[in-house]
Scaffold this active site. Structure first.
Site, short mmCIF file in Angstrom:
data_model
loop_
_atom_site.label_atom_id
_atom_site.label_comp_id
_atom_site.label_asym_id
_atom_site.label_seq_id
_atom_site.Cartn_x
_atom_site.Cartn_y
_atom_site.Cartn_z
N HIS A 94 -2.03 10.45 -15.01
CA HIS A 94 -1.45 11.25 -16.08
C HIS A 94 -0.63 10.32 -16.98
CE1 HIS A 94 -2.70 15.05 -14.39
NE2 HIS A 94 -2.07 14.84 -13.26
N VAL A 95 -1.19 9.92 -18.10
CA VAL A 95 -0.49 9.01 -19.00
C VAL A 95 -1.07 9.18 -20.40
CG1 VAL A 95 -2.07 7.06 -18.59
CG2 VAL A 95 0.28 6.62 -19.34
#
Length: 370
Positions: free
Chosen positions: A168-169
Site C-alpha cells: 500500500h503506497v
C-alpha cells in the site's frame, strides 16, 4: 698486379654484414641492383636480435594488459572502428541477463479494493511460476519523504528478478531517482463501494479473524460500532461527513504534496501516470475480466490465475464478491448523490476513465507484453 675489386660500402667483401637471406644472388650485378632497391634487407644478426626483442616486449605487454583486466585502449578503439570481436567479448564477464518479458512489476495496491485476494493469488502463482514476490509488512504508510522514497526504490530495484513488489503506497517515480521504471498494475473500485467496505471493515474486520476489528478499533463504543450507515450519513456523523472518497487518487498521482489535495490538478496528474506508467488498472466489480487480462498481458506472472480464483477448493478467498454484491443494497441515495459533487467526483472520474480504457481491451489484440 691485379687490382682488388671494391664493393658498395667501400670494403673488399661483397657482404660485409653477412650474406643476404636465401643465399647469394646469381650474379653480382643483380645483387647490386637489389641492394639499391631494397636497402632494408641488409641487416646483421644484431638487427635481427633487436627485432625479436621488440616483438617479445610487445607480447609481454599485451599479456600484462589482458591479465590486468582488459586489452589496451587502442584495441577497443580498433574494435569499434572495425566492428569485429575482441578478446574481451569472448573472455570478459558474462553480459547481464535480459529477460524477454517485464522483469520488474509493481502492484501499489489500493486499500479495500480486493488487494488481499490478489495477494493470496500471487503467493500461489509465485510458487508455481518461480518469480520473486516481494511484499511489505508496512500497511499504513503510503506517503513517503524523499529519503524514504530513495531507500524504498533502492530496495525494490536490487531485488532478484523477475520480481513483483506489492505494498500500500502512493505511486513512486523510479526514473526521478535514476532507477528503471517498472511496470505498474493496480485495481480500483467504485469509490462509494470502497467507502462502504471500509465502514464495515473498521467495525467487524474481515475473514482473517473474529477479533480483528477489536484490534483495529479498540476504542470504538458498541453503539458506534453497530451504527446504521444510513443514520451515520443522514445525521452527518464525522466519519460519514468526510467519507474520503478522494482516497484512491494519490495512488496514481504520486508523492507530490498536491496529490493529497482534492482537485483537478491531482486528477489530471493521476490520469497522466495511468497512461504512461500503468500496464493495467482494473475495476474490482469486473475482477474476473481483470484477471483474464493480467493472465494475457503478463503470462509469466499470472498464467492460470483465473482457474485458481474460480477453484473453490484451491484457495480460501476473502468475501470480496459477496461485499461487492451487497454493497449497493446498503448504499443510501445520500451517499451516491454526494459522491457526484465537488472534489469527491474525481475518483469516480478516474474510475470512469479507466473503465473506458478496459472496455476497449477485450476487442483489441490481446498480445502478451514482451
Amino acid at each position: 698486379m691485379k687490382k682488388k675489386q671494391q664493393y658498395p660500402g667501400g670494403g673488399a667483401d661483397a657482404w660485409p654484414h653477412g650474406a643476404p637471406l636465401g643465399g647469394a644472388p646469381a650474379g653480382l650485378g643483380s645483387w647490386k641492383r637489389r641492394v639499391s632497391l631494397l636497402p632494408f634487407l641488409r641487416f646483421s644478426l644484431r638487427d635481427y636480435g633487436f627485432c625479436m626483442a621488440t616483438l617479445l616486449v610487445f607480447c609481454l605487454g599485451s599479456l600484462f594488459y589482458q591479465l590486468s583486466g582488459g586489452p589496451p585502449r587502442f584495441l577497443l578503439d580498433l574494435r569499434q572502428y572495425l566492428g569485429n570481436s575482441t578478446y574481451l567479448d569472448d573472455h570478459g564477464p558474462p553480459p547481464s541477463k535480459v529477460l524477454p518479458f517485464p522483469s520488474q512489476v509493481v502492484y501499489n495496491r489500493v486499500g479495500k479494493c480486493g488487494s488481499r485476494t490478489v495477494v493470496l493469488l500471487l503467493r500461489i502463482l509465485s510458487e508455481k511460476h518461480g518469480f520473486n514476490l516481494v511484499t511489505s509488512d508496512i500497511h499504513n504508510k503510503t506517503r513517503l519523504t524523499k529519503n524514504e522514497q530513495m531507500e524504498l526504490i533502492k530496495n525494490i530495484s536490487t531485488a532478484e528478478q523477475p520480481y513483483l513488489f506489492t505494498r500500500h503506497v502512493h505511486f513512486l517515480n523510479f526514473s526521478r531517482f535514476g532507477g528503471d521504471q517498472p511496470v505498474y498494475i493496480n485495481i480500483i473500485r467504485d469509490p462509494v463501494n470502497r467507502f462502504l467496505s471500509n465502514y464495515f471493515f473498521r467495525r467487524f474486520g474481515d475473514w482473517r479473524g473474529e477479533q480483528n476489528h477489536m484490534i483495529r478499533t479498540p476504542s470504538m463504543r458498541q453503539e458506534e460500532r453497530y451504527l446504521d450507515i444510513n443514520e451515520c450519513i443522514l445525521e452527518n456523523y464525522p466519519e460519514c461527513s468526510n467519507p474520503r472518497l478522494f482516497y484512491i487518487i494519490p495512488y496514481f498521482c504520486g508523492q507530490h504534496p498536491r496529490c493529497r489535495e482534492p482537485g483537478e490538478w491531482a486528477l489530471e496528474r493521476a490520469k497522466l501516470n495511468v497512461n504512461e506508467n500503468f500496464l493495467l488498472v482494473g475495476i474490482l466489480e469486473e475482477l474476473e475480466d481483470v484477471l483474464l487480462l493480467l493472465e494475457r498481458f503478463l503470462p509469466h506472472y499470472f498464467k492460470g490465475v483465473l482457474s485458481i480464483y474460480k477453484d473453490p477448493g484451491g484457495l480460501v478467498l476473502c468475501r470480496t464478491e459477496e461485499q461487492i454484491e451487497r454493497s449497493p443494497k446498503r448504499s443510501p441515495a445520500a451517499s451516491r448523490s454526494s459522491a457526484g459533487q465537488g472534489p469527491h467526483a474525481t475518483p469516480a472520474s478516474l474510475a470512469r476513465s479507466d473503465a473506458h480504457v478496459n472496455s476497449a481491451l477485450p476487442g483489441a489484440a490481446l498480445d502478451p507484453v514482451t
